[in-house]
Each structure stands twice: as C-alpha cells, then as structure tokens.
Enzyme design. Structure first.
Site, PDB file in Angstrom:
ATOM      1  N   CYS A 150       0.832  -1.212   0.000  1.00 47.90           N
ATOM      2  CA  CYS A 150       0.000   0.000   0.000  1.00 47.90           C
ATOM      3  C   CYS A 150       0.866   1.261   0.000  1.00 47.90           C
ATOM      4  O   CYS A 150       1.839   1.341   0.737  1.00 47.90           O
ATOM      5  CB  CYS A 150      -0.919  -0.013   1.228  1.00 47.90           C
ATOM      6  SG  CYS A 150      -2.037   1.402   1.265  1.00 47.90           S
TER       7      CYS A 150
ATOM      8  N   CYS B 261       0.385   4.926   6.942  1.00 46.38           N
ATOM      9  CA  CYS B 261      -0.261   4.723   8.249  1.00 46.38           C
ATOM     10  C   CYS B 261       0.751   4.002   9.165  1.00 46.38           C
ATOM     11  O   CYS B 261       1.151   2.870   8.848  1.00 46.38           O
ATOM     12  CB  CYS B 261      -1.520   3.885   8.085  1.00 46.38           C
ATOM     13  SG  CYS B 261      -2.583   4.479   6.759  1.00 46.38           S
TER      14      CYS B 261
ATOM     15  N   CYS C  80       0.384   0.283  10.312  1.00 39.16           N
ATOM     16  CA  CYS C  80      -0.044  -0.766   9.385  1.00 39.16           C
ATOM     17  C   CYS C  80       1.086  -1.583   8.770  1.00 39.16           C
ATOM     18  O   CYS C  80       2.033  -1.039   8.198  1.00 39.16           O
ATOM     19  CB  CYS C  80      -0.906  -0.153   8.280  1.00 39.16           C
ATOM     20  SG  CYS C  80      -1.620  -1.423   7.207  1.00 39.16           S
TER      21      CYS C  80
ATOM     22  N   CYS D 227     -16.591  -9.231   5.407  1.00 41.00           N
ATOM     23  CA  CYS D 227     -15.913  -7.971   5.098  1.00 41.00           C
ATOM     24  C   CYS D 227     -14.665  -8.210   4.259  1.00 41.00           C
ATOM     25  O   CYS D 227     -13.784  -8.974   4.646  1.00 41.00           O
ATOM     26  CB  CYS D 227     -15.554  -7.262   6.402  1.00 41.00           C
ATOM     27  SG  CYS D 227     -14.713  -5.692   6.127  1.00 41.00           S
TER      28      CYS D 227
ATOM     29  N   CYS E 275     -19.644  -6.288   3.432  1.00 37.61           N
ATOM     30  CA  CYS E 275     -18.930  -5.072   3.814  1.00 37.61           C
ATOM     31  C   CYS E 275     -17.630  -5.025   3.029  1.00 37.61           C
ATOM     32  O   CYS E 275     -17.060  -6.062   2.684  1.00 37.61           O
ATOM     33  CB  CYS E 275     -18.657  -5.120   5.315  1.00 37.61           C
ATOM     34  SG  CYS E 275     -17.693  -3.716   5.919  1.00 37.61           S
TER      35      CYS E 275
ATOM     36  N   CYS F 222     -19.423   1.873   8.716  1.00 32.51           N
ATOM     37  CA  CYS F 222     -18.675   1.208   9.778  1.00 32.51           C
ATOM     38  C   CYS F 222     -17.451   2.078  10.010  1.00 32.51           C
ATOM     39  O   CYS F 222     -16.598   2.202   9.118  1.00 32.51           O
ATOM     40  CB  CYS F 222     -18.287  -0.197   9.309  1.00 32.51           C
ATOM     41  SG  CYS F 222     -17.138  -1.028  10.421  1.00 32.51           S
TER      42      CYS F 222
ATOM     43  N   ARG G 282     -17.839  -3.098  17.764  1.00 28.57           N
ATOM     44  CA  ARG G 282     -17.019  -4.282  17.457  1.00 28.57           C
ATOM     45  C   ARG G 282     -15.715  -4.313  18.214  1.00 28.57           C
ATOM     46  O   ARG G 282     -14.914  -3.379  18.111  1.00 28.57           O
ATOM     47  CB  ARG G 282     -16.675  -4.325  15.958  1.00 28.57           C
ATOM     48  CG  ARG G 282     -17.842  -4.716  15.134  1.00 28.57           C
ATOM     49  CD  ARG G 282     -17.563  -4.756  13.647  1.00 28.57           C
ATOM     50  NE  ARG G 282     -18.820  -4.405  13.001  1.00 28.57           N
ATOM     51  CZ  ARG G 282     -19.787  -5.266  12.757  1.00 28.57           C
ATOM     52  NH1 ARG G 282     -19.641  -6.534  13.013  1.00 28.57           N
ATOM     53  NH2 ARG G 282     -20.925  -4.864  12.222  1.00 28.57           N
TER      54      ARG G 282
HETATM   55  N1  SAM Z   1      -6.746   0.467   3.224  1.00 23.75           N
HETATM   56  C1  SAM Z   1      -8.028   0.718   3.729  1.00 23.75           C
HETATM   57  C2  SAM Z   1      -8.066   1.821   4.785  1.00 23.75           C
HETATM   58  O1  SAM Z   1      -7.033   2.169   5.332  1.00 23.75           O
HETATM   59  O2  SAM Z   1      -9.150   2.309   5.048  1.00 23.75           O
HETATM   60  C3  SAM Z   1      -8.701  -0.500   4.286  1.00 23.75           C
HETATM   61  C4  SAM Z   1      -7.941  -1.506   5.105  1.00 23.75           C
HETATM   62  S1  SAM Z   1      -7.271  -0.947   6.653  1.00 23.75           S
HETATM   63  C5  SAM Z   1      -6.278  -2.287   7.093  1.00 23.75           C
HETATM   64  C6  SAM Z   1      -8.672  -0.929   7.742  1.00 23.75           C
HETATM   65  C7  SAM Z   1      -8.443  -0.481   9.155  1.00 23.75           C
HETATM   66  O3  SAM Z   1      -7.730  -1.469   9.880  1.00 23.75           O
HETATM   67  C8  SAM Z   1      -7.622   0.781   9.385  1.00 23.75           C
HETATM   68  O4  SAM Z   1      -8.347   1.938   9.191  1.00 23.75           O
HETATM   69  C9  SAM Z   1      -7.223   0.629  10.848  1.00 23.75           C
HETATM   70  O5  SAM Z   1      -8.181   1.216  11.691  1.00 23.75           O
HETATM   71  C10 SAM Z   1      -7.214  -0.874  11.057  1.00 23.75           C
HETATM   72  N2  SAM Z   1      -5.830  -1.350  11.269  1.00 23.75           N
HETATM   73  C11 SAM Z   1      -4.869  -1.494  10.327  1.00 23.75           C
HETATM   74  N3  SAM Z   1      -3.733  -1.944  10.873  1.00 23.75           N
HETATM   75  C12 SAM Z   1      -3.963  -2.064  12.199  1.00 23.75           C
HETATM   76  C13 SAM Z   1      -3.163  -2.481  13.303  1.00 23.75           C
HETATM   77  N4  SAM Z   1      -1.888  -2.832  13.143  1.00 23.75           N
HETATM   78  N5  SAM Z   1      -3.721  -2.518  14.530  1.00 23.75           N
HETATM   79  C14 SAM Z   1      -5.019  -2.151  14.690  1.00 23.75           C
HETATM   80  N6  SAM Z   1      -5.819  -1.758  13.698  1.00 23.75           N
HETATM   81  C15 SAM Z   1      -5.302  -1.706  12.462  1.00 23.75           C
HETATM   82  C1  DTB Z   2     -11.240  -2.650  11.617  1.00 20.32           C
HETATM   83  O1  DTB Z   2     -11.578  -1.666  12.276  1.00 20.32           O
HETATM   84  N1  DTB Z   2     -10.419  -3.588  12.025  1.00 20.32           N
HETATM   85  C2  DTB Z   2     -10.192  -4.571  11.006  1.00 20.32           C
HETATM   86  C3  DTB Z   2     -11.187  -4.142   9.915  1.00 20.32           C
HETATM   87  N2  DTB Z   2     -11.678  -2.905  10.408  1.00 20.32           N
HETATM   88  C4  DTB Z   2     -10.796  -4.073   8.513  1.00 20.32           C
HETATM   89  C5  DTB Z   2      -8.774  -4.636  10.567  1.00 20.32           C
HETATM   90  C6  DTB Z   2      -7.821  -4.819  11.710  1.00 20.32           C
HETATM   91  C7  DTB Z   2      -6.449  -5.028  11.159  1.00 20.32           C
HETATM   92  C8  DTB Z   2      -5.508  -5.447  12.234  1.00 20.32           C
HETATM   93  C9  DTB Z   2      -4.127  -5.621  11.816  1.00 20.32           C
HETATM   94  C10 DTB Z   2      -3.905  -6.514  10.657  1.00 20.32           C
HETATM   95  O2  DTB Z   2      -4.079  -7.743  10.743  1.00 20.32           O
HETATM   96  O3  DTB Z   2      -3.518  -5.941   9.616  1.00 20.32           O
HETATM   97 FE1  SF4 Z   3      -2.848   1.206   3.389  1.00 24.44          FE
HETATM   98 FE2  SF4 Z   3      -2.732   0.027   5.754  1.00 24.44          FE
HETATM   99 FE3  SF4 Z   3      -3.134   2.635   5.616  1.00 24.44          FE
HETATM  100 FE4  SF4 Z   3      -5.100   0.955   4.813  1.00 24.44          FE
HETATM  101  S1  SF4 Z   3      -4.312   1.188   6.895  1.00 24.44           S
HETATM  102  S2  SF4 Z   3      -4.364   2.812   3.766  1.00 24.44           S
HETATM  103  S3  SF4 Z   3      -3.829  -0.704   3.986  1.00 24.44           S
HETATM  104  S4  SF4 Z   3      -1.283   1.558   4.952  1.00 24.44           S
END
Ligand code: SAM
Ligand code: DTB
Ligand code: SF4
Length: 332
Positions: free
Chosen positions: A57, A61, A64, A101, A133, A193, A265
C-alpha cells in the site's frame, strides 16, 4: 417497561469526557444497561474478515503492516480471484458468520478492472444472503453508488484517531479525506462502519475527540470498530506498549453509551486478551467480533473460529443470525 435511552447526536465534549472518566465499574454497569435497552445481550455478531488484496500500500499509516514503505514480513498478494472469495464467504456463513468484510490495501478505489472484480465479489456475497462489507480506502460518491447498486451493505472507513493527532500517525492523507469518504458512503445509502485504534500513543483527550466526532455525526455509524493496536514488526509503532485491556473496556463502554443503537465491534487485539478480558468487553457493550478462517485478521494473528465459538458458549452467548436492521432504528 422503562423507556430506553434516546439517541443523541448533540453530545458535548464535556459530557463524553464525564462518561469516559466514570469509575470503571460504574461505567461498565451503565454501558451494560444501555446495551440491554437496545440489543439482545445474548447475541454477538461474527463478522468474517478477508484480505482480498494484501500489502504494497502506498499510504504511510504508521500502525499498518501493509504499507509498502515499511520493512515488514508481510507477503504481498494481488487481488484474489472472485471464485476464491465467494468460497471463503460460503465457509464463513457455514461457520456462523452473518457478515463478510473484504479488505484491500489500497489508498483509494480506482475505476479499473480490479474495481469491476470487487463489484462482482460484492454481488456474489450478497447472493449468499450475508451482509456484505468492504474496506477499500477512499471512495468517490459515484464509486459508492456503484457498490451500493451491487448490493454492498456496509463500508468500513475508520477515523483511526482524533483530528488533532491524525498527522502524527498518517501523512499521506488528511482527517478531512476520511470524513469525505464517509459522507460519500452515506449519500449512496450504504451503512457506515467507522471507529478507530487505541494504543497509537494518543492521549485520553484524543480518544474523547474521536468518539465526539463519531457520536455527533448526523447519523451514527451503524458499526463502530474499536481496535487495540496490533504491533507489527517493521512499522514505526512496533515498540509501542501493549494496550491495557481496561482502556479497551473504557473505550467500548463509552462508545456503547453514546451510540446506543450501533454495533460496537471488539476488533484488533483479541489475540492478546484472555477469555476473561474478552468477556469484560462484551459486558461493556461490545456485540461483535472479527473472525477469519485463516486465524488472522488481515496480516496479524486472531483467535480461530472454533475458539471463538467455544468462548461464546462459555459466556452463554450465541452468534447473531442476522443483524437487526439498524438502518431504520438509527433515525437521528
Ligand atoms: N486500506 C483501507 C483503509 O485504510 O481504510 C482498508 C484496510 S485498513 C487495514 C482498515 C483499518 O484497519 C484501518 O483503518 C485501521 O483502523 C485498522 N488497522 C490497520 N492496521 C492495524 C493495526 N496494526 N492494529 C489495529 N488496527 C489496524
Ligand atoms: C477494523 O476496524 N479492524 C479490522 C477491519 N476494520 C478491517 C482490521 C484490523 C487489522 C488489524 C491488523 C492486521 O491484521 O492488519
Ligand atoms: Fe494502506 Fe494500511 Fe493505511 Fe489501509 S491502513 S491505507 S492498507 S497503509
């Protein structure tokens, strides 16, 4: 029968602060009471999460594991074939899930063939009778309408943290970008959501600000995920302290009280919690969890479905068969 607490979207910061700072047991008691006014406390919705496109990506973030710029051990995976996704959805349904989802590590949706394929996936999962979702990054209103027409029920787009702290965590987009996508989703008639993460290094004030933004939306998000940071090696936040579960409980309980009709959730972080801790989260008003066939959330570990079913059984809970329509109920 006692009248139930009214839905409000005129919360003040002081009011939310006061609730958030209640002595913990008082807070949980209050949240459990509100929960019983609005929901069947015996039911927990199992929402199956599938990463349909993993890693690589362009966003930064800092929590992430899927951001291309961090050296994590995540294997990049192109968009999965539609048939494979549908197969996962079928298995999920058999395992007790009523919501599916699909997540993609995209900054935003582009009008290309991959989006056409996601549209097909949405149609296919919808035909199984599950709530569909997606979480695909930023969306325009036109793209949201296409998803809605394909049968999308909900779109996940988290605020992640407060407006003030946002730029400390993400520099490649703004808090306003997030709000804008949420508004596009609403305009298209898809349920929202949206929640966030704790454990990013934010203050209690930041958490309260994030909750204030959610609870003063014209319509509350129908679903509010509360995540504890899943610390991923190679990301800037890898060495953050483990989130104290009492803090998760405080966050869940406050969300439950101020957004009573929403599904709250219990999202990332369950793998590091004991059954007792998860039980407290349900007592505080959480009524949904993410599950995954591969015992992962997206890229981090998560309890397995059979463990989850066992936990629900121990607590006298059962998987929700079909989410009651909060769309009609949530009429502020
Ligand atoms: N890329 C899209 C976005 O950022 O909206 C969708 C996927 S992203 C992985 C969805 C959500 O997962 C993020 O907004 C964040 O709140 C959560 N998330 C991602 N990495 C995480 C982590 N390491 N720990 C907790 N929540 C996480
Ligand atoms: C949300 O709030 N939590 C989920 C879902 N929406 C997409 C994702 C959590 C991701 C946790 C870290 C990972 O496995 O990447
Ligand atoms: Fe990309 Fe992860 Fe950020 Fe979603 S949360 S925009 S997958 S870097």
């Amino acid at each position: 029968m006692k009248e139930r607490t009214l839905l409000r979207n005129d919360w003040t910061r002081e009011e939310i602060e006061q609730i958030y700072n209640l002595p913990l047991l008082e807070l949980v008691y209050k949240a459990a009471t509100v929960h019983r006014e609005w929901h069947n406390p015996e039911e927990v919705q199992m929402s199956t999460l599938l990463s349909i496109k993993t890693g690589g990506c362009p966003e930064d973030c800092s929590y992430c594991g899927q951001a291309a710029r961090y050296h994590t051990n995540i294997k990049v995976q192109a968009l999965l074939p539609t048939e494979k996704v549908i197969e996962h959805a079928k298995n999920a349904k058999e395992g007790g899930s009523s919501r599916f989802c699909m997540a993609a590590a995209w900054r935003e949706v582009r009008n290309n063939r991959d989006f056409d394929r996601v549209i097909d996936m949405v149609k296919g999962v919808n035909e199984l009778g599950m709530e569909v979702c997606c979480t695909l990054g930023m969306l325009t209103e036109e793209q949201a309408i296409r998803l809605q027409e394909a049968g999308l029920y909900a779109y996940n787009h988290n605020l992640d943290t407060s407006e003030q702290y946002y730029e400390e965590i993400i520099s490649t987009r703004t808090f306003d970008n997030r709000i804008n996508t949420i508004n596009n989703v609403r305009k298209a008639g898809i349920t929202v959501c949206s929640g966030g993460i704790i454990g990013l290094g934010e203050t209690h004030g930041d958490r309260i600000s994030m909750l204030l933004t959610l609870a003063t939306m014209l319509k509350h998000p129908e679903s509010v995920p509360i995540n504890a940071l899943a610390r991923v090696k190679g990301t800037p936040l890898e060495n953050n302290e483990k989130t104290d579960t009492w803090e998760m409980i405080r966050m869940i309980a406050t969300a439950r009280i101020i957004m009573p009709s929403s599904m709250v959730r219990l999202s990332a972080g369950r793998i590091e919690m004991t059954d007792f801790e998860q039980g407290w989260c349900f007592m505080a008003g959480a009524n949904s969890i993410f599950t995954g066939e591969r015992e992962t959330l997206l890229v981090t570990p998560n309890p397995g479905v059979s463990e989850d079913l066992q936990l629900l059984k121990t607590l006298g809970l059962k998987p929700m068969v079909k989410e009651k329509s909060n769309v009609l109920k949530n009429e502020i």
